[in-house]
Design an enzyme around this catalytic site. Structure first.
Site: not given
Ligand code: AMP
Length: 264
Positions: A126-127, A14, A8, A130, A10, A163, A38
């Protein structure tokens, strides 16, 4: 059907994933779930920005067909005793300062895949760590979903949208710009012929420290195994995590190829 997993709050980053999802599937579902498992005990789970009405408006405005925003007890109906363990690829980069983080990420993503059953799932570059771990999870567990990793969306001045940028004061935002600038320095060094990994990393660290960012890591890594290569290549990734005030920021880009922001 394509799934775009998010926590979220956003932003355009996103929303760009919704565009990428639409290219791969005729239906797009955005999940919004601030996943407690996490976050470490001293991390920002409680403060993490939440505004579901706004997120639904933004996601549907961008063409998402539905938003899946489950309550926590729907995602964790019983005490979680079974986890997706990321193994040694989480003993690097962000995993070092965030023990258990990627175990929480992989476990919740596996649950989302099981519930939503998407053919495609879209994540942001970006991640970086991940995205590497999720690709490995899908490959190693044989999950029936195709992973798409979309480019990092940035502000005009280079700051990667996040975010957590909402936590930055105007002065801190100026310091935060050093992350993308430092990656630019690594890319420029590589373009000029520098192949020494330590030399490139030192240049990156200098930019961050001179700006006043507290470096957590500034590394050149192989995107296959996250190991530090002996000699820099175009496909190797410059990955940074740094603290600006109390806000932890990350950024990354490959040493070669199109400049971040002009990626396809
Ligand atoms: P988050 O809500 O932070 O968990 O992020 C949800 C997804 O959005 C992840 O796949 C992120 O990599 C992706 N994302 C976050 N920021 C950006 C950005 N600036 N550009 C592209 N994707 C992003």
């Amino acid at each position: 059907m394509a799934l775009v997993p998010t926590m979220g709050a956003l932003h355009e980053g996103h929303l760009s994933l919704i565009d990428a999802a639409r290219e791969s599937a005729d239906q797009v579902i955005v999940s919004v779930f601030v996943n407690p498992t996490q976050f470490g005990p001293s991390e920002d789970f409680a403060e993490y920005p939440r505004d579901l009405d706004r997120d639904v408006g933004l996601a549907e405005g961008r063409g998402a067909d539905a938003v899946f925003a489950p309550p926590t007890d729907e995602m964790y109906p019983v005490e979680q005793t079974i986890w997706v363990e990321p193994g040694r690829l989480a003993d690097r980069l962000c995993g070092l300062s965030r023990p258990g983080h990627f175990r929480g990420v992989l476990t919740v993503v596996a649950k989302l895949f099981a519930i939503v059953e998407p053919e495609v799932a879209v994540f942001g570059r970006k991640d970086f760590q991940q995205s590497v771990l999720i690709r490995r999870m899908v490959r190693e567990l044989g999950l029936p979903v195709r992973i798409v990793v979309a480019p990092t969306v940035r502000e005009a001045d280079g700051l990667a949208l996040s975010s957590r940028n909402a936590y930055l004061s105007p002065a801190e935002r100026t310091v935060a710009l050093s992350l993308s600038r430092a990656i630019g320095v690594a890319r420029a060094g590589f373009a000029e012929g520098e192949r020494g990994v330590a030399t490139l990393e030192e240049a990156v660290r200098r930019v961050l420290e001179e700006a006043g960012a507290e470096v957590e890591y500034a590394e050149i890594v192989d995107p296959e195994d996250l190991e530090r290569p002996s000699e820099a290549e175009s496909r190797h990734v410059c990955a940074i995590a740094a603290r600006v005030g109390t806000t932890r920021l990350i950024d990354n880009a490959p040493l070669g190829g199109p400049s971040p922001g002009d990626e396809e």
